[in-house]
Motif scaffolding. Structure first.
Motif, mmCIF file in Angstrom:
data_model
loop_
_atom_site.group_PDB
_atom_site.id
_atom_site.type_symbol
_atom_site.label_atom_id
_atom_site.label_comp_id
_atom_site.label_asym_id
_atom_site.label_seq_id
_atom_site.Cartn_x
_atom_site.Cartn_y
_atom_site.Cartn_z
ATOM 1 N N GLY A 180 66.210 109.531 -4.943
ATOM 2 C CA GLY A 180 66.769 108.292 -5.472
ATOM 3 C C GLY A 180 65.734 107.173 -5.513
ATOM 4 O O GLY A 180 66.073 105.995 -5.403
ATOM 5 N N MET A 181 64.484 107.538 -5.680
ATOM 6 C CA MET A 181 63.376 106.587 -5.653
ATOM 7 C C MET A 181 62.975 106.225 -7.082
ATOM 8 O O MET A 181 62.973 107.082 -7.967
ATOM 9 C CB MET A 181 62.187 107.236 -4.924
ATOM 10 C CG MET A 181 61.016 106.341 -4.671
ATOM 11 S SD MET A 181 59.629 107.229 -3.883
ATOM 12 C CE MET A 181 60.301 107.575 -2.265
ATOM 13 N N THR A 182 62.639 104.964 -7.309
ATOM 14 C CA THR A 182 62.170 104.535 -8.622
ATOM 15 C C THR A 182 60.670 104.787 -8.740
ATOM 16 O O THR A 182 59.983 104.991 -7.737
ATOM 17 C CB THR A 182 62.428 103.036 -8.854
ATOM 18 O OG1 THR A 182 61.615 102.287 -7.931
ATOM 19 C CG2 THR A 182 63.901 102.686 -8.688
ATOM 20 N N GLN A 183 60.183 104.744 -9.975
ATOM 21 C CA GLN A 183 58.745 104.869 -10.181
ATOM 22 C C GLN A 183 58.011 103.734 -9.473
ATOM 23 O O GLN A 183 56.943 103.936 -8.901
ATOM 24 C CB GLN A 183 58.407 104.868 -11.672
ATOM 25 C CG GLN A 183 58.835 106.123 -12.384
ATOM 26 C CD GLN A 183 58.537 106.090 -13.874
ATOM 27 O OE1 GLN A 183 58.457 105.029 -14.479
ATOM 28 N NE2 GLN A 183 58.395 107.269 -14.467
ATOM 29 N N GLN A 184 58.587 102.556 -9.511
ATOM 30 C CA GLN A 184 57.975 101.398 -8.860
ATOM 31 C C GLN A 184 57.861 101.619 -7.354
ATOM 32 O O GLN A 184 56.823 101.334 -6.753
ATOM 33 C CB GLN A 184 58.786 100.127 -9.152
ATOM 34 C CG GLN A 184 58.212 98.868 -8.526
ATOM 35 C CD GLN A 184 56.854 98.489 -9.099
ATOM 36 O OE1 GLN A 184 56.624 98.618 -10.298
ATOM 37 N NE2 GLN A 184 55.951 98.040 -8.251
ATOM 38 N N ALA A 226 71.411 117.371 -14.970
ATOM 39 C CA ALA A 226 71.604 118.471 -14.022
ATOM 40 C C ALA A 226 71.271 118.020 -12.604
ATOM 41 O O ALA A 226 71.979 118.356 -11.653
ATOM 42 C CB ALA A 226 70.746 119.669 -14.422
ATOM 43 N N LEU A 227 70.220 117.254 -12.471
ATOM 44 C CA LEU A 227 69.831 116.758 -11.155
ATOM 45 C C LEU A 227 70.879 115.809 -10.587
ATOM 46 O O LEU A 227 71.221 115.883 -9.406
ATOM 47 C CB LEU A 227 68.474 116.055 -11.237
ATOM 48 C CG LEU A 227 67.892 115.621 -9.919
ATOM 49 C CD1 LEU A 227 67.715 116.809 -8.977
ATOM 50 C CD2 LEU A 227 66.563 114.943 -10.145
ATOM 51 N N MET A 228 71.434 114.946 -11.436
ATOM 52 C CA MET A 228 72.493 114.034 -10.982
ATOM 53 C C MET A 228 73.718 114.831 -10.540
ATOM 54 O O MET A 228 74.363 114.485 -9.554
ATOM 55 C CB MET A 228 72.847 113.048 -12.093
ATOM 56 C CG MET A 228 71.755 112.020 -12.345
ATOM 57 S SD MET A 228 72.044 110.990 -13.816
ATOM 58 C CE MET A 228 73.594 110.239 -13.417
ATOM 59 N N SER A 244 75.315 114.754 -6.819
ATOM 60 C CA SER A 244 76.727 114.419 -6.640
ATOM 61 C C SER A 244 77.454 115.539 -5.904
ATOM 62 O O SER A 244 78.291 115.283 -5.031
ATOM 63 C CB SER A 244 77.393 114.188 -7.999
ATOM 64 O OG SER A 244 76.816 113.094 -8.647
ATOM 65 N N TYR A 245 77.128 116.778 -6.253
ATOM 66 C CA TYR A 245 77.740 117.943 -5.620
ATOM 67 C C TYR A 245 77.523 117.917 -4.113
ATOM 68 O O TYR A 245 78.436 118.114 -3.326
ATOM 69 C CB TYR A 245 77.159 119.217 -6.244
ATOM 70 C CG TYR A 245 77.590 120.497 -5.583
ATOM 71 C CD1 TYR A 245 78.834 121.057 -5.851
ATOM 72 C CD2 TYR A 245 76.750 121.161 -4.702
ATOM 73 C CE1 TYR A 245 79.222 122.247 -5.248
ATOM 74 C CE2 TYR A 245 77.124 122.350 -4.094
ATOM 75 C CZ TYR A 245 78.368 122.884 -4.369
ATOM 76 O OH TYR A 245 78.752 124.050 -3.769
ATOM 77 N N TYR A 246 76.289 117.648 -3.686
ATOM 78 C CA TYR A 246 75.986 117.645 -2.258
ATOM 79 C C TYR A 246 76.520 116.407 -1.534
ATOM 80 O O TYR A 246 76.533 116.371 -0.309
ATOM 81 C CB TYR A 246 74.496 117.850 -2.014
ATOM 82 C CG TYR A 246 74.127 119.299 -2.160
ATOM 83 C CD1 TYR A 246 74.513 120.231 -1.209
ATOM 84 C CD2 TYR A 246 73.441 119.756 -3.276
ATOM 85 C CE1 TYR A 246 74.216 121.574 -1.351
ATOM 86 C CE2 TYR A 246 73.130 121.097 -3.423
ATOM 87 C CZ TYR A 246 73.521 121.998 -2.449
ATOM 88 O OH TYR A 246 73.230 123.334 -2.596
ATOM 89 N N ALA A 247 76.997 115.428 -2.290
ATOM 90 C CA ALA A 247 77.621 114.260 -1.671
ATOM 91 C C ALA A 247 79.091 114.524 -1.337
ATOM 92 O O ALA A 247 79.715 113.774 -0.591
ATOM 93 C CB ALA A 247 77.513 113.041 -2.602
ATOM 94 N N ILE A 248 79.651 115.618 -1.861
ATOM 95 C CA ILE A 248 81.044 115.986 -1.615
ATOM 96 C C ILE A 248 81.141 116.647 -0.239
ATOM 97 O O ILE A 248 80.279 117.449 0.120
ATOM 98 C CB ILE A 248 81.539 116.963 -2.714
ATOM 99 C CG1 ILE A 248 81.490 116.285 -4.088
ATOM 100 C CG2 ILE A 248 82.947 117.462 -2.415
ATOM 101 C CD1 ILE A 248 81.732 117.251 -5.243
#
Length: 120
Positions: free
Chosen positions: A21-25, A91-93, A97-101
């Motif tokens: 969940g990291m931005t390029q910045q 797909a990554l999102m 989300s799946y692992y947050a369940i």
């Protein structure tokens, strides 16, 4: 011209950055470079030096070998690498989300997905 190995490594950088969940910045700040350079690395436009790859691996909390996973051989690399499903942001999102369940519900969702994929 982009080298297929540089493209693969760049995709793996982007993949891991998204997983965290990291931005390029944010990655650029951890490594001490401009975010535009991260953009160029992730697309394979610029080759990542060994020392910079080491810094990126530290920032993303993975071993350097992570960036080469899925790269089976030089021949395969030269043919192009398009089979990495997690290179797709959607797909990554979905995976995140799946692992947050919660686990019990996740198992039921997994069973449902297996049944639906067998029907298709």
């Amino acid at each position: 011209m982009k080298h297929p190995v540089d493209v693969h490594v760049g995709k793996r950088v982007r993949h891991r950055r998204w997983m965290l969940g990291m931005t390029q910045q944010q990655l650029a700040e951890k490594v001490g470079i401009k975010f535009q350079q991260i953009q160029k690395y992730e697309t394979g436009m610029n080759r990542i030096s060994a020392s910079r790859l080491w810094d990126i691996a530290e920032a993303l909390e993975v071993p350097v070998s992570f960036f080469f996973e899925g790269l089976e051989s030089r021949h395969e690399a030269l043919d192009g690498i398009d089979g990495d499903i997690l290179a797709d942001k959607e797909a990554l999102m979905l995976v995140r989300s799946y692992y947050a369940i919660p686990e019990a519900q996740r198992r039921r969702l997994f069973d449902l997905a297996k049944v639906l994929s067998d029907v298709a």
